[in-house]
Each structure stands twice: as structure tokens, then as C-alpha cells.
Scaffold this motif. Structure first.
Motif: not given
Length: 186
Positions: A2-8, A13-19, A31-35, A38-42
Motif C-alpha cells: 500500500s501507499d505510504i500515507r504522509v501528512v504535511l 502555504d506556498v511550501v505546503r502546496i508545493g510539497l 498525502v493524507a492531510g495537512e496542517a 503546530g496545534t492543528q498538526g498535533l
């Protein structure tokens, strides 16, 4: 496989969208999600089952190092959470690198690496190996060397005890030379 599920977890914004854009076209990665802080990321890491998180150090709210510490505490109570953390940052200072690993980061990448290296870092980290950006590897190596090499006054003496009396007699009749002792200490 299966695919490697990654969160950013990246505040720019530019870096996150680019990634996200680059990773979405890679075979074997999802890509399974993004934040964006830090609070949203946790919260994302605690509520989403993913394989690898790309975490920026300089996040608003709680920074990436604190996020990593808190998430590792969460994982102790939730063994089903096996997410690996890659610090992805522009900060390559000794304090930042060492604090990231002390907090529980699995790998460390500088943002200026190529996409091939980032994919390699994701795959290696997912497989359970550490990936350390060559730009900061010397920091980690220097830290390891300083923790291993002790001043002469702090060296420990190791006593060798055998289980059988005949071995004790051999050692008594043919003692270890200074050079052999030095090799044993190393």
C-alpha cells in the motif's frame, strides 16, 4: 504494497502546496492531510492514521519540536499509532538538530534538498531507518563522538569474570597486556 500515507505540517502555504503537489504525483505516496500550525498538526496526527509526518520546526502555536515531544507522549498511550516524523526545515543549527532528535524525530531534512532525496527520506523513514540530511550529519556525528569519547579520568574499569575456574587460572597465569586492555576498553 500500500501507499505510504504522509501528512504535511507546514505553516508556509506556498511550501505546503508545493510539497503536496509534488508528493501527489509520486507513485507509492499518498498525502493524507495537512496542517498550517503546530496545534492543528498535533490534532491531525492524533486523529489520523498515517505512516510519515513531514514537520516544520518553526510552526506557529507550538513549534515542531514541541509537537514531536507531545506526539511521542501520545504514542506511548496509543501503541497503534506508528507514525514516523521527519523534520523538514531550513534550520540546520546544532541546537535545532539535536533538540529535534531529542524530542523524538526519526529523520531530519533541509528544505533545500531535491525531490528525489525527499522521496528517499520518506521511504527510508517509513521502513524504520533514520535519514539525516548530509548538511547536518556532521552535527549528529560530532554529538555521538563526544558522548562516546570520555576523558581518561572518567574511563570505567571493566572486570572480566569467567564462569569456570580453569579460565580464571589462564587469566592469572597469562595476564592481559596493556594493549589488549586498551582494545577491550574500546
Amino acid at each position: 504494497m500500500s501507499d505510504i500515507r504522509v501528512v504535511l505540517i507546514e505553516d508556509h502555504d506556498v511550501v505546503r502546496i508545493g510539497l503536496r503537489t509534488v508528493l501527489q504525483i509520486q507513485e507509492g505516496i499518498q498525502v493524507a492531510g495537512e496542517a498550517s500550525n503546530g496545534t492543528q498538526g498535533l490534532t491531525l496526527l492524533q486523529t489520523t492514521q498515517v505512516d510519515v509526518a513531514l514537520v516544520d520546526v518553526g510552526l506557529p502555536g507550538i513549534d515542531g519540536i514541541e509537537l514531536t515531544q507531545q506526539f511521542r507522549k501520545f504514542q506511548k498511550d496509543h501503541p497503534e499509532s506508528t507514525t514516523k516524523i521527519i523534520m523538514l526545515t531550513m534550520l540546520g543549527t546544532e541546537d535545532t538538530v539535536l533538540a529535534s532528535f531529542a524530542a523524538g524525530a526519526d529523520s531530519y531534512c533541509m528544505k533545500d534538498i531535491g525531490i528525489e532525496q525527499l522521496i528517499e527520506a520518506i521511504k527510508m523513514t517509513h521502513a524504520g531507518n533514520a535519514w539525516i540530511d548530509p548538511a547536518v550529519a556532521s552535527i549528529v556525528l560530532r554529538q555521538v563522538r563526544s558522548s562516546i569519547v570520555q576523558p581518561t579520568s572518567q574511563k570505567q574499569t571493566i572486570e572480566i569474570r569467567s564462569l569456570e575456574p580453569e579460565y580464571e587460572q589462564v587469566l592469572a597465569s597469562d595476564p592481559v597486556t596493556d594493549r589488549e586492555r586498551e582494545v577491550l576498553e574500546l
